[in-house]
Design a protein around this motif. Sequence first.
Motif, mmCIF file in Angstrom:
data_model
loop_
_atom_site.group_PDB
_atom_site.id
_atom_site.type_symbol
_atom_site.label_atom_id
_atom_site.label_comp_id
_atom_site.label_asym_id
_atom_site.label_seq_id
_atom_site.Cartn_x
_atom_site.Cartn_y
_atom_site.Cartn_z
ATOM 1 N N LEU A 1 0.825 -1.206 0.000
ATOM 2 C CA LEU A 1 0.000 0.000 0.000
ATOM 3 C C LEU A 1 0.863 1.261 0.000
ATOM 4 C CD1 LEU A 1 -2.780 -1.020 2.552
ATOM 5 C CD2 LEU A 1 -3.049 -0.696 0.091
ATOM 6 N N LEU A 2 1.913 1.252 0.820
ATOM 7 C CA LEU A 2 2.822 2.401 0.883
ATOM 8 C C LEU A 2 3.524 2.602 -0.456
ATOM 9 C CD1 LEU A 2 4.153 4.675 2.456
ATOM 10 C CD2 LEU A 2 5.820 3.014 3.307
ATOM 11 N N ALA A 3 3.963 1.507 -1.079
ATOM 12 C CA ALA A 3 4.626 1.607 -2.384
ATOM 13 C C ALA A 3 3.678 2.218 -3.416
ATOM 14 C CB ALA A 3 5.098 0.231 -2.844
ATOM 15 N N GLY A 4 2.410 1.820 -3.375
ATOM 16 C CA GLY A 4 1.425 2.386 -4.292
ATOM 17 C C GLY A 4 1.257 3.884 -4.098
ATOM 18 N N ILE A 5 1.200 4.316 -2.851
ATOM 19 C CA ILE A 5 1.068 5.745 -2.550
ATOM 20 C C ILE A 5 2.287 6.503 -3.053
ATOM 21 C CG2 ILE A 5 1.007 7.439 -0.666
ATOM 22 C CD1 ILE A 5 -0.687 5.325 0.893
ATOM 23 N N LEU A 6 3.481 5.964 -2.784
ATOM 24 C CA LEU A 6 4.701 6.632 -3.229
ATOM 25 C C LEU A 6 4.780 6.694 -4.754
ATOM 26 C CD1 LEU A 6 7.245 5.143 -0.644
ATOM 27 C CD2 LEU A 6 6.275 7.462 -0.689
ATOM 28 N N ASN A 7 4.336 5.625 -5.424
ATOM 29 C CA ASN A 7 4.322 5.637 -6.890
ATOM 30 C C ASN A 7 3.377 6.720 -7.418
ATOM 31 O OD1 ASN A 7 6.236 3.619 -7.228
ATOM 32 N ND2 ASN A 7 4.700 1.984 -7.354
ATOM 33 N N ARG A 8 2.210 6.864 -6.809
ATOM 34 C CA ARG A 8 1.257 7.897 -7.242
ATOM 35 C C ARG A 8 1.830 9.295 -7.019
ATOM 36 N NH1 ARG A 8 -2.569 4.429 -4.942
ATOM 37 N NH2 ARG A 8 -2.688 5.674 -3.062
ATOM 38 N N ILE A 9 2.488 9.487 -5.873
ATOM 39 C CA ILE A 9 3.073 10.782 -5.565
ATOM 40 C C ILE A 9 4.165 11.126 -6.556
ATOM 41 C CG2 ILE A 9 4.461 12.058 -3.882
ATOM 42 C CD1 ILE A 9 2.911 10.572 -1.688
ATOM 43 N N SER A 10 4.971 10.153 -6.919
ATOM 44 C CA SER A 10 6.099 10.405 -7.828
ATOM 45 C C SER A 10 5.675 10.393 -9.290
ATOM 46 C CB SER A 10 7.204 9.379 -7.591
ATOM 47 O OG SER A 10 6.760 8.082 -7.998
ATOM 48 N N GLY A 11 4.388 10.123 -9.543
ATOM 49 C CA GLY A 11 3.889 10.151 -10.912
ATOM 50 C C GLY A 11 4.153 8.899 -11.705
ATOM 51 N N GLN A 12 4.493 7.821 -11.077
ATOM 52 C CA GLN A 12 4.785 6.583 -11.807
ATOM 53 C C GLN A 12 3.564 5.712 -11.926
ATOM 54 O OE1 GLN A 12 8.139 4.561 -10.134
ATOM 55 N NE2 GLN A 12 9.513 6.224 -10.607
#
Length: 181
Positions: free
Chosen positions: A170-181
């Motif tokens: 879940l955290l990886a998904g949030i970080l990916n969304r934040i970084s635009g990936q």
Amino acid sequence: RYVGNVMASQDVKSLWQAIAATKENSPGLKLELIGRVDAEVKTSIAEHGLSEYVIYRDFIPHNEAIKAMKSAQVLLFIIPNVHDNKLIVTGKLLEYIATGNEILAIGPVDGDAAAILQMAGKKPMSDYKAMEEIKQQVETAYFDWKNHYTLAGNATLSTKEFSRKSQAGLLAGILNRISGQ
């Protein structure tokens, strides 16, 4: 069973009182503490006449700790009694929930960990001084153990979402969304 460090700030006298009040009618009742236990906690346990009911074990490798958690009748979870403890959420809580086992949780009843327990469908957090409530949970756990009722290792889909692996995803998904990936 408790797996991890037990610090002086986790010395819950009402827990020891509850176990002491239950021990006479509960032959075979044991509390296993796996990991480092502060000397103050050991002294408190002894002062409540519980030394013969507590099993102390040294640290064990993480994979063995997970097995120990899964095989426990009840997992003991104590939020340290410190300033701002309402904000404390540990990886241990998520691992405990992921096992599917019952959890005897002690800490701030209006904190983040209490809210997570509620979301996971677990018994509510007991306040540090709620001796009668804690005693009732100890007695229920003993009755269930004696009568071979157990939830040990019965993680459901809803509890699996609280595993470290799931939470990391879940955290990886949030970080990916934040970084635009």
